[in-house]
Write an enzyme that holds these catalytic residues in place. Structure first.
Site, short mmCIF file in Angstrom:
data_model
loop_
_atom_site.label_atom_id
_atom_site.label_comp_id
_atom_site.label_asym_id
_atom_site.label_seq_id
_atom_site.Cartn_x
_atom_site.Cartn_y
_atom_site.Cartn_z
N LEU A 52 79.08 -8.90 25.59
CA LEU A 52 79.26 -9.58 26.87
C LEU A 52 78.85 -8.58 27.94
O LEU A 52 79.39 -7.48 28.02
CB LEU A 52 80.72 -10.01 27.05
N ASP A 53 77.86 -8.94 28.74
CA ASP A 53 77.26 -8.05 29.72
C ASP A 53 78.32 -7.41 30.63
O ASP A 53 79.31 -8.06 30.97
CB ASP A 53 76.27 -8.86 30.57
N PRO A 54 78.12 -6.14 31.04
CA PRO A 54 79.07 -5.52 31.99
C PRO A 54 79.24 -6.32 33.28
O PRO A 54 80.31 -6.28 33.89
CB PRO A 54 78.44 -4.15 32.27
N LEU A 55 78.21 -7.06 33.69
CA LEU A 55 78.31 -7.85 34.91
C LEU A 55 79.04 -9.17 34.69
O LEU A 55 79.23 -9.94 35.62
CB LEU A 55 76.91 -8.15 35.46
N ALA A 56 79.45 -9.42 33.45
CA ALA A 56 80.19 -10.65 33.12
C ALA A 56 81.63 -10.30 32.76
O ALA A 56 81.92 -9.22 32.25
CB ALA A 56 79.53 -11.37 31.96
#
Length: 347
Positions: A52-56
């Site tokens: 899960l992307d750091p921006l998510a």
């Protein structure tokens, strides 16, 4: 610390088995979150079920011990996201961290509700999607996002994906919030860019939150802060059984004799319809039975072909024992199972 001072003893790792649903915070990588939780739980073995992307933010199922055997099921499952799109502006990488490429305020001003609904409708269903450069896909051993940071573009093959649902949650000026349920391998930042192009005004992903992965959802997830506030016993009690990742698969119950043979990897004859994947259960081991824990115990996954139950991923006897005697409450029996429970698994 003084040169001769004794270092504090490290607490030993434990063989924990189960799934912890984490509400991953913004800015953390999936591996950062995994290592933090693994340390807090003092777990011997742990893994996550897909980056899960750091921006998510949002749902990140973490597998401990025996549950890691079924992490691929969660990787392959449909995912549900709530995404916030910034309309009228495209950026490098398709998210808010990239530099602005193009602003189209005139096209945004001309946007109306019928056009927005039509564009969303056109993106529903099966389609081909080219993965973005800002992804963890590998090329010659390096993630694509490494090449992107170096300004190198790599050719990518389109993938077949399915957007099962795409619903508008909010539209206000240049902000659009949508909720989508998508198949494995779908990139929401690319979906946001595709929607922006369909609208003619461009868009980039301004925020993303995962709400569900297969049969598990964010409602049962804990934040890192909430997990830290619990005692070790309370943390362990929040572990869900490994079969929660397979909760939307059919269940099949074996008696004592067949369960013991199934755990050795042998196929069993069953009276059941063909199925690509089933959860398999058997009676609890003798010690659990004697202790009053008589609910069926999860043995592993299998498929059914022409009346044969074919093992896929199996728990080991110690793992079955640990799950049968674990601290958490156990269901009376798997849903929709034939009740063929003998007194105990063969020892």
């Amino acid at each position: 610390m003084r040169p001769n001072a004794a270092r504090p003893a490290r607490l030993p790792r434990r063989a924990l088995h189960g799934v912890l649903l984490l509400d991953k915070p913004l800015g953390w990588t999936s591996n950062d979150a995994l290592q933090k939780v693994k340390g807090m739980m003092r777990a011997e073995k742990a893994g996550h079920t897909g980056t899960l992307d750091p921006l998510a933010s949002g749902l990140l199922p973490l597998c401990l011990g025996a549950a890691t055997k079924f992490s691929q099921v969660s990787l392959d499952a449909d995912k549900t996201y709530r995404a916030t799109l910034q309309l009228g502006e495209t950026r490098v990488g398709g998210d808010r961290e990239g530099e602005v490429l193009l602003r189209r305020p005139e096209a945004l001003a001309a946007l109306d509700a019928p056009r927005l609904e039509a564009a969303c409708a056109a993106l529903r269903g099966p389609q081909w999607q080219t993965p973005p450069m800002q992804s963890a896909l590998k090329h010659e051993g390096r993630a694509l996002y490494d090449y992107a940071r170096a300004g190198i573009e790599i050719a990518r093959e389109p993938r077949r994906i399915t957007v099962h649902s795409l619903d508008i949650r909010l539209w206000q000026a240049d902000t659009l919030e949508i909720e989508v349920r998508v198949s494995k391998g779908t990139y929401i930042r690319q979906l946001a860019e595709d929607l922006g192009e369909a609208l003619g005004c461009g868009a980039h992903l301004a925020g993303l939150r995962r709400l569900a992965s297969g049969p598990v959802d964010l409602d049962a997830a804990l934040t890192l802060e909430a997990l830290q506030a619990l005692t070790p016993v309370e943390r362990e009690a929040r572990l869900l059984p490994p079969d929660v990742l397979l909760a939307d698969w059919p269940a099949h119950m074996l008696d004592t004799e067949d369960a013991a043979r199934f755990l050795t990897g042998l196929r069993r004859r069953v009276k059941a319809a063909d199925a690509e994947g089933v959860r398999v259960y058997g009676p609890p081991p003798p010690a659990a039975w004697a202790a009053g824990r008589r609910a069926p115990v999860f043995l592993g996954s299998a498929r059914i072909v022409a009346g044969e139950l074919i093992p896929l991923r199996l728990l080991s006897p110690p793992e079955v024992q640990a799950l049968a005697e674990g601290p958490g409450p156990m269901p009376e029996r798997p849903p929709d199972d034939p009740v063929r429970v003998a007194p105990a698994l063969a020892g």
